[in-house]
Design a protein around this motif. Structure first.
Motif, PDB file in Angstrom:
ATOM      1  N   LYS A 292       0.790  -1.063   0.037  1.00 56.77           N
ATOM      2  CA  LYS A 292       0.004  -0.001  -0.074  1.00 56.77           C
ATOM      3  C   LYS A 292       0.837   1.376   0.044  1.00 56.77           C
ATOM      4  O   LYS A 292       1.938   1.058   0.464  1.00 56.77           O
ATOM      5  CB  LYS A 292      -0.902   0.000   1.344  1.00 56.77           C
ATOM      6  CG  LYS A 292      -1.906   0.760   1.406  1.00 56.77           C
ATOM      7  CD  LYS A 292      -2.824   1.035   2.646  1.00 56.77           C
ATOM      8  CE  LYS A 292      -3.448   2.410   2.668  1.00 56.77           C
ATOM      9  NZ  LYS A 292      -4.107   2.356   4.161  1.00 56.77           N
ATOM     10  N   TYR A 293       0.471   2.355  -0.692  1.00 53.99           N
ATOM     11  CA  TYR A 293       1.403   3.518  -1.030  1.00 53.99           C
ATOM     12  C   TYR A 293       2.620   3.061  -1.645  1.00 53.99           C
ATOM     13  O   TYR A 293       3.741   3.548  -1.544  1.00 53.99           O
ATOM     14  CB  TYR A 293       1.851   4.136   0.551  1.00 53.99           C
ATOM     15  CG  TYR A 293       0.851   4.557   1.464  1.00 53.99           C
ATOM     16  CD1 TYR A 293       0.626   6.072   1.350  1.00 53.99           C
ATOM     17  CD2 TYR A 293       0.512   3.880   2.560  1.00 53.99           C
ATOM     18  CE1 TYR A 293      -0.541   6.510   2.172  1.00 53.99           C
ATOM     19  CE2 TYR A 293      -0.665   4.419   3.614  1.00 53.99           C
ATOM     20  CZ  TYR A 293      -0.981   5.728   3.227  1.00 53.99           C
ATOM     21  OH  TYR A 293      -1.569   6.250   4.167  1.00 53.99           O
ATOM     22  N   GLY A 294       2.665   1.875  -2.360  1.00 59.56           N
ATOM     23  CA  GLY A 294       3.749   1.277  -2.983  1.00 59.56           C
ATOM     24  C   GLY A 294       4.679   0.646  -2.109  1.00 59.56           C
ATOM     25  O   GLY A 294       6.009   0.613  -2.685  1.00 59.56           O
ATOM     26  N   ARG A 295       4.373   0.476  -0.687  1.00 59.01           N
ATOM     27  CA  ARG A 295       5.461   0.041   0.113  1.00 59.01           C
ATOM     28  C   ARG A 295       4.754  -1.347   0.760  1.00 59.01           C
ATOM     29  O   ARG A 295       3.557  -1.210   0.774  1.00 59.01           O
ATOM     30  CB  ARG A 295       5.544   1.274   1.248  1.00 59.01           C
ATOM     31  CG  ARG A 295       6.248   2.425   0.607  1.00 59.01           C
ATOM     32  CD  ARG A 295       7.672   2.390   0.862  1.00 59.01           C
ATOM     33  NE  ARG A 295       7.870   2.392   2.293  1.00 59.01           N
ATOM     34  CZ  ARG A 295       9.279   2.389   2.900  1.00 59.01           C
ATOM     35  NH1 ARG A 295      10.213   3.059   2.093  1.00 59.01           N
ATOM     36  NH2 ARG A 295       9.265   2.581   4.251  1.00 59.01           N
ATOM     37  N   VAL A 296       5.661  -2.037   1.430  1.00 60.71           N
ATOM     38  CA  VAL A 296       5.289  -3.040   2.137  1.00 60.71           C
ATOM     39  C   VAL A 296       4.796  -2.698   3.464  1.00 60.71           C
ATOM     40  O   VAL A 296       5.429  -2.071   4.316  1.00 60.71           O
ATOM     41  CB  VAL A 296       6.355  -4.098   2.436  1.00 60.71           C
ATOM     42  CG1 VAL A 296       5.967  -5.342   3.330  1.00 60.71           C
ATOM     43  CG2 VAL A 296       7.034  -4.490   1.085  1.00 60.71           C
ATOM     44  N   ILE A 297       3.310  -2.984   3.682  1.00 64.11           N
ATOM     45  CA  ILE A 297       2.785  -2.646   5.048  1.00 64.11           C
ATOM     46  C   ILE A 297       2.595  -3.934   5.795  1.00 64.11           C
ATOM     47  O   ILE A 297       2.327  -3.919   7.118  1.00 64.11           O
ATOM     48  CB  ILE A 297       1.342  -2.137   4.794  1.00 64.11           C
ATOM     49  CG1 ILE A 297       0.446  -2.977   4.081  1.00 64.11           C
ATOM     50  CG2 ILE A 297       1.455  -0.735   4.188  1.00 64.11           C
ATOM     51  CD1 ILE A 297      -0.976  -2.493   4.156  1.00 64.11           C
ATOM     52  N   GLY A 298       3.188  -5.209   5.394  1.00 63.81           N
ATOM     53  CA  GLY A 298       3.005  -6.352   6.178  1.00 63.81           C
ATOM     54  C   GLY A 298       2.962  -7.502   5.315  1.00 63.81           C
ATOM     55  O   GLY A 298       3.232  -7.501   4.049  1.00 63.81           O
ATOM     56  N   ILE A 299       2.859  -8.636   5.858  1.00 67.33           N
ATOM     57  CA  ILE A 299       2.681  -9.966   5.150  1.00 67.33           C
ATOM     58  C   ILE A 299       1.457 -10.920   5.491  1.00 67.33           C
ATOM     59  O   ILE A 299       0.916 -10.551   6.548  1.00 67.33           O
ATOM     60  CB  ILE A 299       4.054 -10.778   5.719  1.00 67.33           C
ATOM     61  CG1 ILE A 299       4.447 -11.873   4.968  1.00 67.33           C
ATOM     62  CG2 ILE A 299       3.928 -11.062   7.173  1.00 67.33           C
ATOM     63  CD1 ILE A 299       5.553 -12.578   5.157  1.00 67.33           C
ATOM     64  N   ALA A 300       0.952 -11.316   4.500  1.00 69.36           N
ATOM     65  CA  ALA A 300      -0.439 -12.112   4.583  1.00 69.36           C
ATOM     66  C   ALA A 300      -0.118 -13.475   5.313  1.00 69.36           C
ATOM     67  O   ALA A 300       0.824 -14.166   5.263  1.00 69.36           O
ATOM     68  CB  ALA A 300      -0.953 -12.354   3.259  1.00 69.36           C
ATOM     69  N   THR A 301      -1.040 -13.559   6.210  1.00 70.62           N
ATOM     70  CA  THR A 301      -0.845 -14.675   7.369  1.00 70.62           C
ATOM     71  C   THR A 301      -1.656 -15.882   6.649  1.00 70.62           C
ATOM     72  O   THR A 301      -1.720 -17.092   7.277  1.00 70.62           O
ATOM     73  CB  THR A 301      -1.057 -14.264   8.706  1.00 70.62           C
ATOM     74  OG1 THR A 301      -2.704 -13.893   8.528  1.00 70.62           O
ATOM     75  CG2 THR A 301      -0.226 -13.467   9.348  1.00 70.62           C
ATOM     76  N   LYS A 302      -2.442 -15.679   5.804  1.00 70.47           N
ATOM     77  CA  LYS A 302      -3.402 -16.666   4.991  1.00 70.47           C
ATOM     78  C   LYS A 302      -3.740 -16.157   3.699  1.00 70.47           C
ATOM     79  O   LYS A 302      -3.368 -14.864   3.342  1.00 70.47           O
ATOM     80  CB  LYS A 302      -4.949 -16.553   5.844  1.00 70.47           C
ATOM     81  CG  LYS A 302      -5.015 -16.853   7.250  1.00 70.47           C
ATOM     82  CD  LYS A 302      -6.443 -16.629   7.466  1.00 70.47           C
ATOM     83  CE  LYS A 302      -6.535 -16.860   9.086  1.00 70.47           C
ATOM     84  NZ  LYS A 302      -7.831 -16.168   9.538  1.00 70.47           N
ATOM     85  N   ASP A 303      -4.135 -17.264   2.792  1.00 70.25           N
ATOM     86  CA  ASP A 303      -4.417 -16.901   1.591  1.00 70.25           C
ATOM     87  C   ASP A 303      -5.461 -15.866   1.628  1.00 70.25           C
ATOM     88  O   ASP A 303      -6.518 -16.164   2.234  1.00 70.25           O
ATOM     89  CB  ASP A 303      -4.858 -18.082   0.727  1.00 70.25           C
ATOM     90  CG  ASP A 303      -3.728 -18.922   0.541  1.00 70.25           C
ATOM     91  OD1 ASP A 303      -2.425 -18.717   0.455  1.00 70.25           O
ATOM     92  OD2 ASP A 303      -4.165 -20.352   0.126  1.00 70.25           O
ATOM     93  N   VAL A 304      -5.480 -14.920   0.622  1.00 67.37           N
ATOM     94  CA  VAL A 304      -6.405 -14.055   0.582  1.00 67.37           C
ATOM     95  C   VAL A 304      -6.896 -13.835  -0.865  1.00 67.37           C
ATOM     96  O   VAL A 304      -6.250 -13.730  -1.818  1.00 67.37           O
ATOM     97  CB  VAL A 304      -5.800 -12.548   0.768  1.00 67.37           C
ATOM     98  CG1 VAL A 304      -7.037 -11.504   0.724  1.00 67.37           C
ATOM     99  CG2 VAL A 304      -5.528 -12.374   2.279  1.00 67.37           C
ATOM    100  N   MET A 305      -8.250 -13.998  -1.075  1.00 68.35           N
ATOM    101  CA  MET A 305      -8.801 -13.758  -2.513  1.00 68.35           C
ATOM    102  C   MET A 305      -9.170 -12.346  -2.923  1.00 68.35           C
ATOM    103  O   MET A 305      -9.715 -11.515  -1.858  1.00 68.35           O
ATOM    104  CB  MET A 305      -9.996 -14.615  -2.561  1.00 68.35           C
ATOM    105  CG  MET A 305      -9.916 -16.237  -2.728  1.00 68.35           C
ATOM    106  SD  MET A 305     -11.368 -17.131  -3.319  1.00 68.35           S
ATOM    107  CE  MET A 305     -12.372 -16.953  -1.700  1.00 68.35           C
TER     108      MET A 305
END
Lengths: 96, 386
Positions: A65-78
Motif C-alpha cells: 500500500k502506498y507502493g510500500r510493504v505494509i506487512g505480510i499475508a498470514t493466510k491466502d486472501v482472495m
C-alpha cells in the motif's frame, strides 16, 4: 462516484470510502489519476476505511500500500476479500 | 507577503493568544495554582503530576517543558508557584529571559492560603496589563506551528494528513517554522523521513534518536503490538504500524527537513523556512505539550476516529477526513476534508480549506478544543524519580 481509493499503482489493496456489503460491486479509483479505476466484487462486508484485496494474495506474500510493504499475508486472501489484522501482520513487530 | 494579526512579545516572538499563566512547579502546588485561577478571571492554571525528586535528564526535560511553556509567545505573563523556591526560580529564570513579566511564589513558610492571596494579587495585575496588549499586523513567517495525528485511521493517510502536508509546504515556503514528531509512529517509514534530511549530519542525528527509541522497547523485552496500532486505529482499518506510519508521514509535505531536535534542544530558525523533526512520544497530549514548550503557537491535529485533545495555551485545530467522525463528533472537528474521499475536491483545495481556517484561528477565532476546555498539559517523564 468511487467507493474506494488506491494510493499507488503497485498497491495490492484499495481502501473503501463507504461501508460495503458482501456481494456489492466496488469501483476503486487511483488517487494519482482518478480517471483510471478498477471494478471488483466484494466477498465480505467491509466497513468504511478498511481494505479490500485487489488481487489473490498467497499466505507469506508481502502486501503493498502506498507502493510500500505494509506487512505480510498470514493466510491466502482472495481478490475482493477484506484485508485486515485477521490475515495481515506487521513485519516490524508482533510475532503472532 | 502574507500577514496575520498577532501579539508581538518583548523578545520579538509572535503569539496568537494572550494568556496569563499560573504555573505550578510540582504536584504539591497544583491546589494553590488552581486556587489562583478560580479567583482571577483571565488566568490559566496548568496542573500536572510531576516535579518532585526527579533527577538528571528527566528533571532537565521537566524544567525545559515548564520554562518553555511559560516562555511561549502565546503567554503574556506568568505566576510561578512551587513548594520551595529553588526549582521555581530556575524555571522562572528561563521564562524571564524572554523579557515577559514572571514572578515566583513559594508555598513553604506561607501555606496555601497566603500563597493564593499573594499570587492572586500579582496575577490580577498581569491580567489587567495583558488586557491592553493589541494584536498587530505581522508577517506569517514569524509563526511557529506543529502537526500531529491521533486516533488515526486510513482516512488520515488518504485525506486529512496530505491536506496538512499542503499547509506545511506552504508555511515552510513562506518562511515559517513547522514541527513534527511522533518518533515511534514513524516505524515502517523511518527511512523515508531519513531521506528527507537536508544534511548527512541531520540524518545521522535523526536515526540515532529513532534507534534509541527502538532500544527502549527492546530493553523492556516487549514489542508495541497492542499499543501500535491502537485499538482505535484497528477499528478504523489500519492493520500494521507500517501502514500507520506511511499514512502519518503524508502530513510532512514535500520539503526537506532542516532541523532535528532531541528532547532538550531549543528551536532554531533556519533561513527561508524551517521544517523540524522533534523527538516526542506519540501520545497526543504529551506531543502537543512538548511542541508548545518548544515554541509552537498553533497546532494542526488530524484525526480519523476522533481524538479530542487540546492544550491550555495553544489552539489545537482538529481536522478529519472521516465523514462519520465529522458527523458524529462534530463539536470537536474544526475542518472536515472528507469530500476528498469522494474526489469532490482536489488535495490542493483541501489544503486551502485547512490553511484558511488556520489563518482565522491565528487571527483570533477559537478552536473547538479551546471552547470545550480541552486543556491537556502532559509533560513527558523519562524514568522513575529518586
Amino acid at each position: 462516484m468511487p467507493r474506494g481509493l488506491i494510493h499507488s499503482e503497485s498497491d495490492d489493496v484499495c481502501v473503501v470510502t463507504t461501508d460495503v456489503q458482501k456481494g456489492e460491486e466496488v469501483l476503486c479509483a487511483y488517487l494519482e489519476k482518478p480517471a483510471s479505476h478498477v471494478m471488483l466484487k466484494s466477498l465480505d462486508d467491509i466497513p468504511l476505511g478498511h481494505k479490500i484485496a485487489l488481487r489473490d494474495i498467497k499466505a507469506g506474500e508481502k502486501v503493498l500500500k502506498y507502493g510500500r510493504v505494509i506487512g505480510i499475508a498470514t493466510k491466502d486472501v482472495m481478490k475482493g476479500q477484506h484485508v485486515h489484522v485477521h490475515n495481515l501482520r506487521s513485519l516490524r513487530w508482533g510475532r503472532r | 507577503m502574507m500577514t496575520i494579526k498577532g501579539y508581538v512579545r518583548e523578545n520579538g516572538s509572535v503569539g496568537v493568544r494572550n494568556h496569563v499563566l499560573v504555573l505550578p512547579i510540582d504536584d504539591l502546588s497544583n491546589s494553590a495554582a488552581v486556587g489562583v485561577a478560580k479567583l482571577v478571571r483571565g488566568t490559566t492554571a496548568i496542573p500536572h503530576p510531576y516535579g518532585r525528586l526527579q533527577f538528571g535528564r528527566d528533571l532537565d526535560l521537566l524544567f525545559h517543558i515548564l520554562s518553555g511553556t511559560g516562555a511561549n509567545p502565546n503567554v503574556a505573563g506568568v505566576v510561578v508557584i512551587g513548594i520551595e523556591d529553588n526549582w521555581a526560580n530556575k524555571v522562572a529564570d528561563g521564562i524571564a529571559r524572554t523579557g515577559k513579566p514572571v514572578e515566583v511564589f513559594p508555598i513553604e513558610g506561607y501555606g496555601d492560603l497566603k500563597t493564593i492571596e499573594r499570587a492572586s494579587r500579582k496575577a490580577k495585575e498581569m491580567v489587567q496589563e495583558a488586557s491592553e496588549k493589541q494584536r498587530t499586523e505581522v508577517d506569517i513567517s514569524s509563526i511557529v506551528m506543529s502537526v500531529k495525528c491521533g486516533e488515526s485511521d486510513t482516512t488520515s493517510g488518504l485525506a486529512s494528513n496530505p491536506s496538512v502536508g499542503v499547509v506545511v509546504d506552504k508555511m515552510v515556503d513562506l518562511g515559517a517554522v513547522a514541527m513534527f514528531g511522533e518518533t515511534s509512529e514513524l516505524t515502517g517509514a523511518e527511512d523515508i523521513v531519513a531521506e528527507k534530511m537536508v544534511t548527512p549530519e541531520l540524518r545521522e542525528k535523526f536515526l540515532k534518536i529513532y534507534k534509541e527509541y527502538v532500544d527502549v522497547i527492546e530493553r523492556e523485552g516487549v514489542d508495541l503490538l497492542g499499543s501500535q496500532p491502537t485499538q482505535g486505529n484497528i477499528k478504523g482499518g489500519l492493520s500494521t504500524i507500517e501502514e500507520k506510519a506511511l499514512g502519518n508521514i503524508q502530513k510532512l509535505g514535500h520539503r526537506k527537513v532542516n532541523c532535528v531536535l532531541d528532547y532538550l534542544d531549543p528551536l532554531r530558525r533556519e533561513k527561508g523556512g524551517t521544517l523540524c523533526f522533534v523527538n516526542t512520544s506519540s501520545a497526543a497530549a504529551e506531543a502537543v505539550t512538548l511542541f508548545a514548550a518548544k515554541g509552537s503557537v498553533v497546532h494542526l491535529f488530524t484525526t480519523g476516529q476522533g481524538n479530542i485533545v487540546g492544550h491550555p495555551i495553544i489552539p489545537v485545530i482538529k481536522i478529519t477526513g472521516n465523514p462519520k467522525t465529522a458527523k458524529f463528533m462534530s463539536e470537536h472537528i474544526d475542518v472536515d476534508v472528507s469530500d476528498l474521499l469522494d474526489l469532490k475536491i482536489s488535495l490542493e483545495e483541501a489544503g486551502e480549506r485547512v490553511f484558511n481556517y488556520m489563518l482565522r484561528v491565528l487571527n483570533g477565532r477559537l478552536t473547538a478544543a479551546e471552547v470545550l476546555q480541552h486543556d491537556e498539559f502532559s509533560p513527558i517523564k523519562l524514568y522513575i524519580s529518586a
